[in-house]
Design a protein around this motif. Sequence first.
Motif, short mmCIF file in Angstrom:
data_model
loop_
_atom_site.label_atom_id
_atom_site.label_comp_id
_atom_site.label_asym_id
_atom_site.label_seq_id
_atom_site.Cartn_x
_atom_site.Cartn_y
_atom_site.Cartn_z
N HIS A 70 -1.43 22.22 -18.52
CA HIS A 70 -1.34 22.91 -17.23
C HIS A 70 -2.19 24.19 -17.19
CE1 HIS A 70 1.66 19.96 -16.82
NE2 HIS A 70 2.53 20.57 -17.60
N SER A 75 7.16 17.67 -16.70
CA SER A 75 7.82 18.26 -15.54
C SER A 75 7.10 19.48 -14.96
CB SER A 75 9.26 18.61 -15.89
OG SER A 75 9.30 19.44 -17.03
N HIS A 76 6.36 20.19 -15.78
CA HIS A 76 5.71 21.40 -15.27
C HIS A 76 4.37 21.15 -14.59
CE1 HIS A 76 8.83 22.95 -18.00
NE2 HIS A 76 9.03 23.70 -16.94
N THR A 87 2.82 23.08 -11.63
CA THR A 87 1.89 24.22 -11.78
C THR A 87 0.63 24.05 -10.93
OG1 THR A 87 2.56 24.30 -14.11
CG2 THR A 87 0.60 25.56 -13.51
N ASN A 141 4.70 26.74 -11.44
CA ASN A 141 5.18 26.19 -12.72
C ASN A 141 6.71 26.16 -12.75
OD1 ASN A 141 6.23 27.08 -15.63
ND2 ASN A 141 4.35 25.93 -15.98
N LEU A 142 7.32 27.24 -12.30
CA LEU A 142 8.77 27.36 -12.40
C LEU A 142 9.53 26.64 -11.28
CD1 LEU A 142 8.41 30.88 -13.73
CD2 LEU A 142 10.14 29.39 -14.72
N GLU A 175 12.21 24.42 -12.35
CA GLU A 175 13.44 25.05 -12.87
C GLU A 175 14.42 25.37 -11.74
OE1 GLU A 175 13.55 24.57 -15.91
OE2 GLU A 175 11.40 24.29 -16.21
N CYS A 187 2.69 27.31 -20.83
CA CYS A 187 1.97 27.02 -19.59
C CYS A 187 2.44 27.92 -18.45
CB CYS A 187 2.14 25.56 -19.21
SG CYS A 187 3.85 25.07 -18.90
N THR A 188 3.52 28.63 -18.65
CA THR A 188 4.02 29.54 -17.62
C THR A 188 3.23 30.84 -17.62
OG1 THR A 188 6.21 28.68 -18.11
CG2 THR A 188 6.11 30.63 -16.73
N ASN A 236 9.53 29.08 -19.89
CA ASN A 236 10.24 28.71 -18.66
C ASN A 236 11.61 28.07 -18.87
OD1 ASN A 236 9.49 26.13 -19.50
ND2 ASN A 236 7.65 26.15 -18.27
N ARG A 237 11.98 27.78 -20.10
CA ARG A 237 13.28 27.15 -20.31
C ARG A 237 14.05 27.86 -21.41
NH1 ARG A 237 11.64 20.79 -19.21
NH2 ARG A 237 11.93 21.05 -16.96
#
Length: 465
Positions: A107, A127-128, A131, A219-220, A223, A344-345, A424-425
């Motif tokens: 990402h 899942s990200h 982004t 990206n988030l 979440e 990647c965040t 992010n997690r």
Amino acid sequence: MSRTLLDKLWDAHEIRVDDDGTSLLWVDRHLVHEGSHHAFAKLAERGMPVARPELTFAVADHYAPTRGREAVADPAIAKMLERLERNTAAHGIALFGLRDPRQGIVHVLGPEQGLTLPGLLVTCGDSHTSTHGAFGALAFGIGATQVAHVLATQTIWQRRPKAMRIRVEGALGPGVTAKDIALHWIARLGTSGATGHAVEYAGSAVRALSMEGRMTLCNLSIEGGARFGLIAPDDTTLAYVADRPFAPRGAEFEAARADWAGLASDADARFDREVEIDAAEIAPTVTWGTTPEQALPITGRIPDPGALDGGRAEAARAALDYMGLTPGAPLEEIAVDRVFLGSCTNARIEDLRAAAAILKGRHARVPGIVSPGSMLVRAQAEAEGLDRVFTDAGLEWVGAGCSMCVGMNGDTVAPGERCASSTNRNFRGRQGKGARTHLMSPVMVAAAAVTGRLTDARTLMEERA
Ligand SMILES: CC(C)[C@H](C(=O)O)[C@@H](O)C(=O)O
Ligand code: SF4
């Protein structure tokens, strides 16, 4: 009829609609990482070729060692990397492998290489993938079976999500970043607050973000339950995209620019849900629990589960038990054992610059690693002398990959250890068995490194001023 950006992107890629309302969509870019081996195995079982290998791009990131890359020591990791090499070579797919100077997290690399462009549909078994929506692309994560489907057909079946808009108006305060916008809205709406929706981010605070910040925000999205994040392209987007290796050039770029100009929600477009946020109300935010919604301004205190409603009370109790925290304690008093700047965040050049600005001339009280989002980010950071700032502070400067975000490459947080992390997690065991994760922005990670506890980065910024 007026349309949202989501409608425009969807309509442009829809090949047909099934009786149950599911759409078959054309995929412009398919990104794959080591996790794609299940999908390649499915293809092999049926003796199928990859339909459009030239639209598929592979990256080594989840298992990429951040040190000792010349000879990968762990046989299990070496096997994952070799599988990716074998599968991509067999199908004629371009690979940004471990020793490629452009290697990085999928990402980070996609946008950096200009593979991600406004108006495209981008999928990845991750899942990200939301982004990439920061460019006004329709980008979403897919599962292993769907990865095989895209490899075999270059199309994907997908149900059209509802449209949600989050408007952030006004100016962010000093030390407040895109990461804080994200943690703020997820704390407010919950981790399933945007489930079933594509979130379009709008408003003056979003327009003012750099592409790096917009990518962090999109990206988030996942979440908060949304598989899609979207931001309409503008001059900031065009300036980022121009001259990227895979981006169109010259007359083609001009033609693309004209197309992209239409990629915005119509003024009277209707959203299924609208949320307004005042940028001035957002503080540097950190998580205290084991889901991204368990987040508070750094000036806050650990909540008392007794004061929360039923389900949330129980979740908070369990989270505090796992995290080893006491209700009522000020967040700023929580000592950390290590820091991680990466993922990647938040491991793009701007993130590293912001963290370095806090760390310059200071020492970290706790150990930590800095893993740039790509090897090109790493090279850029070194050209700017940022690596020296990190190493002079006592942090370790390593190679690019998912690293301690998920620990698949062996970079983990020890059981019971507490980590201030730009990822992010913060799920249980996410960074290693028994690891305790506090999510925050890069400046906040840098501030935590300096003091050895969760810290309001603004106080360190003021000392500087
Ligand atoms: C391993 C991968 C499929 C996973 C994802 O889907 O997001 C990972 O990147 C994560 O962040 O948890
Ligand atoms: S950096 Fe973390 S969140 Fe991003 S793709 Fe890798 S494991 Fe997933």
